[in-house]
Design a protein around this motif. Structure first.
Motif, short mmCIF file in Angstrom:
data_model
loop_
_atom_site.label_atom_id
_atom_site.label_comp_id
_atom_site.label_asym_id
_atom_site.label_seq_id
_atom_site.Cartn_x
_atom_site.Cartn_y
_atom_site.Cartn_z
N TYR A 83 29.05 -55.36 -0.59
CA TYR A 83 28.62 -56.66 -0.03
C TYR A 83 27.30 -57.00 -1.01
CZ TYR A 83 25.12 -54.32 2.71
OH TYR A 83 23.51 -53.25 2.85
N GLN B 26 17.76 -48.05 -1.04
CA GLN B 26 18.18 -48.81 -0.06
C GLN B 26 17.55 -48.43 1.44
OE1 GLN B 26 20.24 -51.76 -0.51
NE2 GLN B 26 19.92 -51.56 -2.57
N SER B 27 17.92 -48.20 2.68
CA SER B 27 17.10 -47.71 4.02
C SER B 27 17.18 -46.65 3.47
CB SER B 27 18.65 -48.22 4.70
OG SER B 27 18.94 -49.05 5.14
N VAL C 56 22.46 -47.42 2.17
CA VAL C 56 23.88 -47.57 1.47
C VAL C 56 24.09 -47.48 0.18
CG1 VAL C 56 24.54 -49.72 3.29
CG2 VAL C 56 23.31 -50.70 1.42
N1 GLN Z 1 19.67 -53.51 1.49
C1 GLN Z 1 19.99 -53.26 2.66
C2 GLN Z 1 20.59 -54.09 4.12
O1 GLN Z 1 19.72 -54.22 4.13
C3 GLN Z 1 20.52 -51.27 3.47
C4 GLN Z 1 21.16 -51.63 4.05
C5 GLN Z 1 21.66 -49.65 4.19
O2 GLN Z 1 21.13 -48.69 3.39
N2 GLN Z 1 21.51 -49.32 5.61
O3 GLN Z 1 21.53 -54.26 4.13
#
Ligand code: GLN
Length: 306
Positions: free
Chosen positions: A28, A64-65, A260
């Motif tokens: 995504y 990411q998160s 992610v």
């Molecule tokens: N940037 C990603 C999002 O907002 C972070 C999500 C994740 O790493 N779980 O969907």
């Protein structure tokens, strides 16, 4: 202890490497689908300063998160306990990008690690810093001893182009009055923080402050208080893996945080921080092999916070 850890890491690494990876790349965020799915790296930094790495531990990946722990750290440092009026400390039991509980909780996210909570933390930082993008980057550069660290324009714009759920979420929270700034500005900052990249060695080193009572390991400078450090660890344990947080506590038994991009960082207070990266994700959005590796690690070492 060092050689104990190195034997255990080697065994856990080899066993996990041999597993059939049942995960899937996150698609995504289009840019995240461009990584080599077979990458697998691990790196441990102990509070005694030992460094143990294996596999692709020097390859950079998208945090990411995982970065949500660092935005929380800075916001908590600035705001203190007042922060908990804006975001809760309860596991959500829902996917990382779920909107469902925001309606019943009147725009107060359950915790700072689901997307909604991290977006509120970004809003707090924008309200409290002169230039959130610049000041947060400076904070992470100092914490990680990486003066050249930068946001990835490519990843941030790739996420922005299709970030409809996060856009909806931010606007929805704003409708309850829990976003102070312009949603576009908040989201741009959110996409930037998620785009930071590190390798496993850099990530493990960066997170040692949470295994060291809130003090940066290299110079013992206080980043946050020991009590704040314990509370962030508690949140990582209860909320770090979304609707798989219980499972992670059950099987691994350490505070940790996933992203992610396929990275996971975990820590054993007063002992070590460890980072693992394998990009293919399980259905809950957590690295398939990363979860397995950490389970093996704490099984063989017989050391968990429990
Ligand atoms: N940037 C990603 C999002 O907002 C972070 C999500 C994740 O790493 N779980 O969907």
């Amino acid at each position: 202890m060092a050689s104990d850890y190195s034997d255990i890491l080697e065994k856990a690494y080899q066993r996990t490497k041999a597993l059939n990876d049942e995960g899937k790349l996150a698609t995504y965020i289009p840019e995240l689908a461009n990584v080599d799915p077979d990458m697998f790296g691990i790196h441990m930094t102990t509070t005694e300063g030992l460094e143990l790495g294996n596999g692709n531990y020097l390859e950079k990946f998208s945090l990411q998160s995982i970065v949500k722990v660092l935005t929380l750290t800075l916001a908590y440092k600035i705001l203190g306990e007042k922060i908990w009026g804006r975001v809760g400390v309860e596991p959500s039991g829902t996917k990382f990008d779920s909107l469902i509980l925001l309606e019943t909780n009147h725009g107060i996210p359950r915790n700072p690690f689901e997307n909604s909570g991290a977006i509120v933390i970004c809003d707090i930082l924008i309200s409290n810093l002169n230039d959130a993008n610049k000041d947060f980057l400076a904070f992470v550069r100092e914490l990680s001893n990486l003066p050249d660290l930068n946001y990835s324009e490519k990843i941030a714009s790739s996420e922005k182009a299709g970030g409809y759920r996060n856009v909806a979420m931010c606007n929805f929270i704003k409708s309850f009055g829990n976003i102070e700034n312009d949603p576009t500005e908040v989201l741009d900052f959110y996409f930037n923080i998620c785009s930071l990249e590190m390798n496993c060695q850099q990530l493990a080193q960066t997170f040692t402050f949470l295994a060291n009572g809130g003090r940066k390991l290299s110079d013992q400078k206080e980043i946050i208080s020991p009590s704040q450090s314990k509370r962030i660890n508690a949140l990582m344990l209860t909320c770090g893996f979304y609707d798989e947080s219980g499972e992670f506590a059950f099987k691994v038994g350490l505070p940790g945080k996933s992203g992610v991009g396929g990275g996971i960082v975990a820590l054993y207070p007063h002992n070590y921080a460890i980072a693992v990266w394998s990009p293919k994700l399980n259905p809950k959005g957590n690295s398939y092999k990363g979860m397995k590796f950490l389970e093996e690690l704490t099984t063989y070492s017989e050391l968990t916070i429990f």
